[in-house]
Design a protein around this motif. Structure first.
Motif, short mmCIF file in Angstrom:
data_model
loop_
_atom_site.label_atom_id
_atom_site.label_comp_id
_atom_site.label_asym_id
_atom_site.label_seq_id
_atom_site.Cartn_x
_atom_site.Cartn_y
_atom_site.Cartn_z
N VAL A 78 48.99 42.60 31.80
CA VAL A 78 48.89 43.22 30.48
C VAL A 78 48.51 44.70 30.60
O VAL A 78 47.81 45.11 31.52
N GLY A 79 48.99 45.47 29.66
CA GLY A 79 48.68 46.89 29.65
C GLY A 79 49.52 47.67 30.64
O GLY A 79 50.19 47.11 31.52
N ALA A 80 49.48 48.99 30.50
CA ALA A 80 50.23 49.84 31.42
C ALA A 80 49.66 49.74 32.83
O ALA A 80 48.44 49.81 33.03
N ILE A 81 50.53 49.55 33.79
CA ILE A 81 50.12 49.60 35.20
C ILE A 81 49.72 51.03 35.51
O ILE A 81 50.49 51.97 35.25
N THR A 82 48.54 51.22 36.05
CA THR A 82 48.05 52.58 36.31
C THR A 82 48.23 52.92 37.78
O THR A 82 48.74 52.13 38.57
N MET A 83 47.84 54.12 38.15
CA MET A 83 48.08 54.57 39.52
C MET A 83 47.45 53.63 40.55
O MET A 83 48.06 53.35 41.59
N ASP A 84 46.25 53.14 40.26
CA ASP A 84 45.50 52.38 41.26
C ASP A 84 45.09 50.99 40.82
O ASP A 84 44.50 50.25 41.61
N GLN A 85 45.35 50.63 39.56
CA GLN A 85 44.82 49.38 39.05
C GLN A 85 45.80 48.71 38.09
O GLN A 85 46.56 49.38 37.40
N THR A 86 45.73 47.37 38.07
CA THR A 86 46.58 46.56 37.22
C THR A 86 45.72 45.47 36.58
O THR A 86 44.83 44.91 37.23
N MET A 87 46.01 45.16 35.34
CA MET A 87 45.20 44.20 34.59
C MET A 87 45.98 42.93 34.26
O MET A 87 47.19 42.98 34.05
N PHE A 88 45.23 41.80 34.20
CA PHE A 88 45.81 40.51 33.89
C PHE A 88 44.96 39.80 32.83
O PHE A 88 43.73 39.92 32.83
N ASP A 89 45.65 39.06 31.97
CA ASP A 89 44.97 38.23 30.98
C ASP A 89 44.60 36.89 31.63
O ASP A 89 45.48 36.10 31.97
N ILE A 90 43.31 36.67 31.82
CA ILE A 90 42.86 35.43 32.48
C ILE A 90 42.07 34.54 31.51
O ILE A 90 41.22 33.74 31.92
N SER A 91 42.39 34.68 30.23
CA SER A 91 41.63 33.96 29.19
C SER A 91 41.65 32.45 29.37
O SER A 91 40.69 31.75 29.02
N GLU A 92 42.74 31.92 29.91
CA GLU A 92 42.89 30.46 30.01
C GLU A 92 42.38 29.90 31.34
O GLU A 92 42.49 28.70 31.58
N LEU A 93 41.86 30.74 32.21
CA LEU A 93 41.39 30.26 33.51
C LEU A 93 39.99 29.68 33.42
O LEU A 93 39.18 30.08 32.58
N LYS A 94 39.70 28.78 34.33
CA LYS A 94 38.37 28.17 34.39
C LYS A 94 37.52 28.87 35.43
O LYS A 94 37.83 28.86 36.63
N ASP A 95 36.46 29.50 34.97
CA ASP A 95 35.44 30.09 35.83
C ASP A 95 35.97 31.06 36.89
O ASP A 95 35.63 30.95 38.07
N PRO A 96 36.81 32.03 36.51
CA PRO A 96 37.23 33.04 37.49
C PRO A 96 36.06 33.95 37.84
O PRO A 96 35.17 34.18 37.01
N LYS A 97 36.08 34.51 39.05
CA LYS A 97 34.98 35.35 39.52
C LYS A 97 35.51 36.63 40.15
O LYS A 97 36.62 36.67 40.69
N VAL A 98 34.69 37.66 40.08
CA VAL A 98 34.98 38.89 40.82
C VAL A 98 35.07 38.53 42.30
O VAL A 98 34.24 37.80 42.83
N GLY A 99 36.12 39.03 42.95
CA GLY A 99 36.36 38.70 44.35
C GLY A 99 37.42 37.65 44.55
O GLY A 99 37.95 37.50 45.66
N ASP A 100 37.76 36.90 43.48
CA ASP A 100 38.85 35.93 43.58
C ASP A 100 40.18 36.65 43.73
O ASP A 100 40.35 37.80 43.31
N VAL A 101 41.17 35.95 44.30
CA VAL A 101 42.46 36.56 44.63
C VAL A 101 43.49 36.28 43.54
O VAL A 101 43.62 35.14 43.08
N ILE A 102 44.21 37.32 43.16
CA ILE A 102 45.39 37.20 42.31
C ILE A 102 46.61 37.59 43.15
O ILE A 102 46.60 38.62 43.82
#
Length: 364
Positions: free
Chosen positions: A302-326
């Motif tokens: 979701v959202g514009a892909i930027t130079m160094d970062q990309t965003m994802f909608d994880i609203s439906e995931l169960k207990d995601p954490k910083v450090g998990d792999v996409i």
């Protein structure tokens, strides 16, 4: 999965984003192509093996019995020699006059595509008293490099009789391999041009032609994209693209994400950021059009892909954490899907991924 080793990119050594290359898949792809084609194979490893890392892949292919390697530049050829490659390396692209001596000292085969080259090489070889291996490129319709097919008979005779140049092979380049009718015209021109050389190494087929047109195989084919598992369903993509979540945040309904507000939350949402962007090879025009995988569950970018970062909608995931792999690319999310969106080819997109992303080599 076993990790064999990690290599740095041109600019990055410490990233929470990386490309994984499956070496076991490379071996299986080569064996499948070998069994299907039943002739010698030149592995095309231009552009650092299409971004996969030639210094790692080529020793494996050499061990498996590949006939030779095709590169675009002298530097690519020298890098392979430094990686321990002993078999023939053909520079398929243009070689500048001032760099000829580097070819000789590294035993690289030069492609002849003009009469001027022959004169230059013979003069240099005579001066240094050695014989230079060459291949002749015939232009049958690509209209890029090569001696015109109507004018090459004398060139072939001169090369065959040369005291200083050793003609190792003759080849041409299909301009539209998926178009059988025009490819057949090019093949006819090629056959006519080199009919006096039955014993020479001849090659015309790229991966597509080698797989689909048995009469185009001669005694050598050039396979590139097929080795890397792209564009053919019976072959396995080597490459996966992954990144770790660096931030998770709640975005309220009607709030935008990223530049230019190209995506707005339709409800309260949870958004994950991964440190991969268009500077890493993910085209900005893919914004809001691609997916990732989190524990095998598909999630929307979701959202514009930027130079160094990309965003994802994880609203439906169960207990995601910083450090998990996409995962952004793998067998389920092929680069061909990106190519279709962008109206381009997989070749271009996989080559882009080598700029900043470290490579992690694995075996299954």
């Amino acid at each position: 999965m076993t990790v064999t080793h990690r290599t740095h990119s041109l600019t990055s050594t410490q990233r929470d984003a990386w490309v994984e290359i499956n070496l076991s898949a490379l071996e299986r792809n080569f064996k499948k192509l070998q069994e299907l084609i039943k002739t010698k194979i030149m592995a095309v490893v231009k552009a650092d093996a299409y971004g996969h890392g030639a210094a790692t892949l080529c020793p494996i292919l050499q061990r498996l019995g590949v006939d030779s390697f095709g590169v675009a530049t002298i530097d690519e050829g020298i890098a392979l020699r430094q990686a321990g490659i002993k078999i023939p390396i053909v520079i398929l692209g243009a070689t500048p006059l001032w760099a000829y001596e580097s070819c000789f000292s590294n035993n690289l085969t030069i492609t002849i595509y003009s009469i001027e080259q022959i004169n230059q090489l013979e003069e240099l070889a005579q001066k240094n008293k050695f014989k230079i291996p060459v291949q002749l490129k015939i232009d049958t319709g690509m209209n890029r490099l090569g001696i015109d097919y109507n004018e090459c008979l004398k060139t072939i005779t001169d090369l065959t009789n040369s005291k200083y140049l050793e003609l190792k092979g003759v080849f041409t380049h299909l301009s539209d391999a998926k178009n059988y009718d025009f490819s057949k015209i090019q093949k006819g021109r090629f056959d006519k041009a080199c009919q006096s050389m039955p014993l020479l190494q001849k090659h015309i087929a790229n991966t597509y032609a080698a797989i689909n047109y048995s009469d185009f195989r001669y005694n050598l084919v050039r396979t590139g994209i097929g080795l890397y598992g792209q564009e053919f369903n019976f072959l396995e993509p080597l490459i996966s693209l992954k990144g770790r979540i660096t931030r998770i945040q709640k975005v309220l309904k009607d709030e935008p994400v990223s530049y230019e507000r190209t995506w707005t939350a339709k409800k309260d949402s949870i958004i994950a950021t991964v440190p991969i962007g268009y500077a890493d090879g993910i085209d900005r025009k893919l914004s809001n059009k691609i997916f990732g995988l989190y524990n095998n569950k598909k999630i929307q970018q979701v959202g514009a892909i930027t130079m160094d970062q990309t965003m994802f909608d994880i609203s439906e995931l169960k207990d995601p954490k910083v450090g998990d792999v996409i995962t952004l690319l793998n067998n389920e999310l092929p680069v061909s899907s990106w190519a279709e969106i962008l109206n381009t080819i997989s070749y271009e997109l996989i080559c882009r991924l080598k700029i900043r992303l470290p490579r992690v080599y694995t075996r299954d």
